[in-house]
Design an enzyme around this catalytic site. Structure first.
Site, PDB file in Angstrom:
ATOM      1  N   ASP A   1       2.590   5.909  -8.112  1.00 33.26           N
ATOM      2  CA  ASP A   1       3.817   5.634  -7.359  1.00 33.26           C
ATOM      3  C   ASP A   1       5.074   5.713  -8.221  1.00 33.26           C
ATOM      4  O   ASP A   1       6.174   5.908  -7.691  1.00 33.26           O
ATOM      5  CB  ASP A   1       3.737   4.249  -6.710  1.00 33.26           C
ATOM      6  CG  ASP A   1       2.579   4.135  -5.745  1.00 33.26           C
ATOM      7  OD1 ASP A   1       2.509   4.973  -4.830  1.00 33.26           O
ATOM      8  OD2 ASP A   1       1.740   3.233  -5.910  1.00 33.26           O
TER       9      ASP A   1
ATOM     10  N   HIS B   1       0.850  -1.199   0.000  1.00 31.05           N
ATOM     11  CA  HIS B   1       0.000   0.000   0.000  1.00 31.05           C
ATOM     12  C   HIS B   1       0.885   1.249   0.000  1.00 31.05           C
ATOM     13  O   HIS B   1       1.255   1.755  -1.050  1.00 31.05           O
ATOM     14  CB  HIS B   1      -0.923  -0.051   1.221  1.00 31.05           C
ATOM     15  CG  HIS B   1      -2.020   0.970   1.219  1.00 31.05           C
ATOM     16  ND1 HIS B   1      -2.254   1.828   0.178  1.00 31.05           N
ATOM     17  CD2 HIS B   1      -2.976   1.263   2.153  1.00 31.05           C
ATOM     18  CE1 HIS B   1      -3.291   2.600   0.459  1.00 31.05           C
ATOM     19  NE2 HIS B   1      -3.743   2.275   1.661  1.00 31.05           N
TER      20      HIS B   1
ATOM     21  N   HIS C   1      -2.410  -1.254 -11.634  1.00 32.24           N
ATOM     22  CA  HIS C   1      -3.140  -0.829 -10.444  1.00 32.24           C
ATOM     23  C   HIS C   1      -4.314  -1.769 -10.237  1.00 32.24           C
ATOM     24  O   HIS C   1      -4.899  -2.274 -11.196  1.00 32.24           O
ATOM     25  CB  HIS C   1      -3.630   0.616 -10.605  1.00 32.24           C
ATOM     26  CG  HIS C   1      -4.062   1.250  -9.317  1.00 32.24           C
ATOM     27  ND1 HIS C   1      -5.330   1.064  -8.796  1.00 32.24           N
ATOM     28  CD2 HIS C   1      -3.409   2.066  -8.449  1.00 32.24           C
ATOM     29  CE1 HIS C   1      -5.422   1.740  -7.659  1.00 32.24           C
ATOM     30  NE2 HIS C   1      -4.287   2.352  -7.421  1.00 32.24           N
TER      31      HIS C   1
END
Length: 498
Positions: A395, A300, A339
């Site tokens: 990210d 996460h 994702h």
């Protein structure tokens, strides 16, 4: 159960799903509301247990719905964040994330997420004043931070800090004030809830900065007056006694945009954890601390750190093709692509890419950027990744920006947690006021363990060989004092008397 009939009735009739249970021949009509059906509707589908069936299946008590990892289970009705993973759409309260990132500030977005609409000038001024007024923490918090080891992970510190500061406010604890403290909607209850929201958002940057500075052995900085939310954060992180210290406006704005992008993302792991914890009507500080613990996990909040470690491992653009081939052979992991929700490009990644250019213009180009660009170029053209819809996510670029700004990698999850406090509180507040009241979350399980067994005394139990390593404890090798103590004689030494 086998559904041999499944029809959706439209037009003047009500929408419903018709299911026939072939075990009993009974037919059931399940209402469809907002393109969803109630899982509890299946409890009415009961059948006699077969002669060879386990009693633990509880067949006669109705069907259960199995959904590992909540892949297709809606646990709450929400009006906060909408995501269309197939189209790459992210909206806060209906507003496209692209418009908010370009035109808004983080605290304005925080107001939007919590209260439902963009604020008027007066309301925004009130909200900003209250949040920034509550950035100061009790002096006793310094003792807590100084008690951590010098190398403690900042997320461990932050989780503990949120939980600890909740103990400072007796009026914020339903266990002390009554379980309906936050579920009422009278002015007094709403004012008390708002005060805790101001405190948590305001203190988030202060606690995060304290976690950063305690690792460096530096004294803590009192939150300044007259700065923006992210400006105050950078000030508390970095000021070392300079007069009229003012953070870089480029970095301040970049961090503000990053905070907007990370403020909420529907029911991700940490938001779900906050709601699961909050459903017991615990105080919001404990719920936020639980959210931090969830976000701490590498699947996460640690994903952008994994991107940097991957780029470091690749080494240079010349090594990218070989790394890509290793990924295809499943020998390596491609971090920062794909994702759980988005089946196309993550809309936040485009915004971050532009922010990255602005940051690099003042910090200088990160040495990993060329490797990242080469990896991006190859992956976006390779059919292996295209067919699997593995596009860059938020990210991939955020880690590079944080690294360029000088943050250590283990601080990246903290930079994720601080803005996500807003999203957690928005969902928590919504749940406290939901129609029908708060119900404690209690998922079911499918029990597949042994049936009833009778207890055997230890002397009758047979030693088994070739046991599964997961089903027996593993002895830990001891050295130093533990080893010496094992060799010593003392009263009470010996095996269990069972």
């Amino acid at each position: 159960m086998v559904a041999n009939t499944a029809a959706v009735k439209t037009g003047k009739g009500s929408n419903s799903l018709t299911v026939t249970d072939e075990r009993t021949g009974k037919t059931f009509s399940i209402p469809i509301v907002n393109n969803s059906i109630s899982a509890t509707a299946f409890k009415q589908m009961k059948a006699p247990r077969a002669n060879d069936e386990r009693e633990e299946n509880e067949t006669e008590r109705g069907l259960r719905v199995s959904d590992k990892g909540f892949l297709n289970t809606a646990v709450i009705s929400s009006s906060i964040t909408y995501i269309d993973g197939d189209a790459g759409v992210l909206r806060y309260r209906g507003y496209p994330i692209e418009q908010l990132a370009q035109n808004s500030s983080f605290l304005e977005v925080a107001y939007l997420l919590i209260y439902g609409d963009l604020p008027t000038r007066k309301n925004l001024e009130t909200f900003e004043h209250e949040v920034m007024h509550h950035t100061i923490v009790h002096s006793d918090a310094e003792t807590l931070f100084r008690s951590f080891r010098y190398n403690a992970h900042p997320m461990s510190i932050l989780s503990s800090a949120f939980s600890a500061i909740g103990s400072f406010y007796e009026e914020a604890n339903p266990s002390l004030q009554g379980q309906n403290l936050y579920t009422k909607t009278d002015p007094k209850s709403l004012a008390n809830m708002d005060k805790q929201i101001y405190r948590l958002i305001g203190k988030a940057i202060t606690l995060a900065a304290m976690a950063y500075r305690v690792r460096q052995g530096r004294s803590f900085v009192t939150p300044p007056l007259g700065m923006s939310y992210t400006g105050s954060f950078l000030y508390q992180l970095d000021r070392a006694g300079e007069e009229r210290y003012k953070p870089s406006p480029v970095l301040e704005r970049a961090l503000d945009v990053l905070f907007i992008l990370h403020a909420d993302h529907e029911l991700n792991a940490s938001s779900t954890t906050v709601l699961q914890t909050g459903s017991s009507l615990v105080d919001p500080y404990s719920a936020v601390a639980a959210g931090c613990a969830s976000l701490y996990g590498p699947l996460h909040g640690g994903a952008n750190e994994a991107v940097i470690r991957m780029l470091i491992a690749i080494g240079s653009p010349a090594n990218v093709p070989a790394y890509i081939e290793a990924v295809k052979r499943r020998e390596k992991v491609l971090s920062g692509f794909g994702h759980r929700i988005y089946k196309t490009s993550d809309p936040r990644s485009f915004i971050i890419r532009n922010i990255a250019d602005e940051v690099f213009a003042v910090t200088g180009k990160d040495e990993l950027l060329d490797t990242a660009m080469a990896l991006h170029a190859v992956a976006m053209k390779d059919e292996y990744f295209i067919s699997r819809k593995l596009a860059p996510n938020v990210d991939f670029w955020s880690g590079l920006i944080y690294r360029a700004m000088g943050f250590p990698m283990d601080f990246f999850p903290v930079l994720f947690a601080v803005p996500r406090v807003v999203g957690w509180l928005a969902h928590w507040r919504q749940m406290m006021h939901q129609q029908g009241g708060v119900k404690i979350w209690r998922p079911r399980q499918l029990y597949v363990g042994p049936g009833k067994r009778d207890y055997l005394p230890i002397y009758k139990r047979l030693e088994e060989t070739n046991l599964d390593p997961k089903s027996t404890p593993i002895a830990v090798p001891h050295s130093g004092q533990s080893k010496r103590s094992e060799l010593a004689e003392y009263v009470g030494k010996g095996k269990s008397k069972l």
